[in-house]
Design a protein around this motif. Structure first.
Motif, PDB file in Angstrom:
ATOM      1  N   LEU A 117       0.835  -1.210   0.000  1.00  0.00           N
ATOM      2  CA  LEU A 117       0.000   0.000   0.000  1.00  0.00           C
ATOM      3  C   LEU A 117       0.862   1.250   0.000  1.00  0.00           C
ATOM      4  CD1 LEU A 117      -2.753  -1.148   2.503  1.00  0.00           C
ATOM      5  CD2 LEU A 117      -2.943  -0.938   0.017  1.00  0.00           C
ATOM      6  N   PHE A 118       1.971   1.221   0.702  1.00  0.00           N
ATOM      7  CA  PHE A 118       2.855   2.379   0.775  1.00  0.00           C
ATOM      8  C   PHE A 118       3.484   2.684  -0.585  1.00  0.00           C
ATOM      9  CE2 PHE A 118       7.135   4.131   1.350  1.00  0.00           C
ATOM     10  CZ  PHE A 118       6.797   5.353   1.923  1.00  0.00           C
ATOM     11  N   ILE A 119       3.993   1.657  -1.289  1.00  0.00           N
ATOM     12  CA  ILE A 119       4.645   1.947  -2.571  1.00  0.00           C
ATOM     13  C   ILE A 119       3.650   2.481  -3.592  1.00  0.00           C
ATOM     14  CG2 ILE A 119       6.556   0.337  -2.261  1.00  0.00           C
ATOM     15  CD1 ILE A 119       5.165  -1.592  -4.167  1.00  0.00           C
ATOM     16  N   ASN A 120       2.376   2.112  -3.473  1.00  0.00           N
ATOM     17  CA  ASN A 120       1.382   2.672  -4.382  1.00  0.00           C
ATOM     18  C   ASN A 120       0.910   4.047  -3.917  1.00  0.00           C
ATOM     19  OD1 ASN A 120       1.121   0.753  -6.490  1.00  0.00           O
ATOM     20  ND2 ASN A 120       0.212  -0.628  -5.008  1.00  0.00           N
ATOM     21  N   ALA A 121       0.917   4.299  -2.619  1.00  0.00           N
ATOM     22  CA  ALA A 121       0.444   5.575  -2.089  1.00  0.00           C
ATOM     23  C   ALA A 121       1.442   6.696  -2.301  1.00  0.00           C
ATOM     24  CB  ALA A 121       0.126   5.449  -0.602  1.00  0.00           C
TER      25      ALA A 121
END
Length: 137
Positions: A117-121
Motif C-alpha cells: 500500500l505504501f509503494i502505491n500511495a
C-alpha cells in the motif's frame, strides 16, 4: 525515427545479402502504417491487408503471428482503437511481484501488505488510510 544516410546504406547492403530480412523489414514498415489508423473499420481493413502480406511473405518466423492475430483479433483491434488499457494495473502487479521477491522469507503478512500500500500511495495512486483494514481476530 528516420534513418541517416549511412544507416540507410548499411540497411540496403544487408538486404543485398538477405532477401528474408528485406521481406521482414517491409512487413515491419507496413505494420507501422496500420498503426496510423485510429477508427475500428479502417484498422480492421488495414490489419486484413497486412495479414495477407504476412501470409504471402512465406517467412516461418511470422507463422505464429498469424495465429496470434487469428485468436486475439478483437482484443488487438480494441487495444489499437480504445483510449484505455490495463497498463496501470500491470504496473502495480509488477511492483508487488518485485517487492515479493525482495521480501522472500518475511513472515509478517501485515507488514508486507502495508508495504504494498505504501509503494502505491507514495505516487498518489492510493491512500494508505483508506485501504488499511482492521486486523481480524
Amino acid at each position: 525515427k528516420a534513418l541517416t544516410d549511412k544507416e540507410f546504406t548499411k540497411l540496403m547492403d544487408m538486404f543485398h545479402y538477405s532477401s528474408r530480412l528485406h521481406r521482414a523489414y517491409v512487413l515491419k514498415q507496413a505494420f507501422s502504417r496500420v498503426l496510423m489508423f485510429k477508427d475500428k473499420e479502417n484498422i480492421q481493413w488495414a490489419i486484413d491487408q497486412w495479414l495477407s502480406l504476412v501470409a504471402s511473405s512465406e517467412l516461418p518466423e511470422f507463422k505464429s503471428l498469424l495465429k496470434t492475430f487469428k485468436f486475439w483479433r478483437e482484443e488487438i483491434v480494441n487495444a489499437l482503437t480504445l483510449p484505455y488499457s490495463n497498463g496501470f494495473t500491470e504496473g502495480c502487479n509488477n511492483k508487488i511481484k518485485a517487492l515479493k521477491r525482495c521480501a522472500f522469507g518475511i513472515q509478517n503478512f501485515e507488514r508486507f501488505r502495508n508495504r504494498i500500500l505504501f509503494i502505491n500511495a507514495k505516487k498518489g495512486h492510493a491512500t494508505i488510510t483508506s485501504h488499511v483494514l482492521p486486523k481480524s481476530a
